[in-house]
Design an enzyme around this catalytic site. Sequence first.
Site: not given
Length: 139
Positions: A80, A96
């Site tokens: 979101d 990442r």
Amino acid sequence: MKIALIAHDKKKNDLVQFSTAYKSILEQHDLYATGTTGLKISEATGLQIHRFQSGPLGGDQEIGAMIAQNQMDMVIFFRDPLTAQPHEPDVTALIRLCDVYAVPLATNMGTAEVLIHGLQRGDLFWREIIKSRTGEQND
């Protein structure tokens, strides 16, 4: 293949709908999810899902640990982007790690559909090749 299913609160229903639509594909794989998301998907679809803690309580990090050990093959994470998340550093770290370990990541419905159709066609078989070259077990 091992697939993680994660969704922020306002996106959980979207992921339930996605999982319902693609149940026939998802049920052929090992599914993992953060707490409430996994419960909602399992209740709606009957899919077998290994549930971790909820995201803010460490579930994102548990999935991240599997990625770092080359034990996760795909992440579907309906984020979101319009609501601040208290665990945003964990979310950023998870994204990442997907980049570092070349784990396919979808953060919205459009990309998730592309990945799920690729999974169905066998386009992600290269994940198995990577695991075999690094000596990882596909357990």
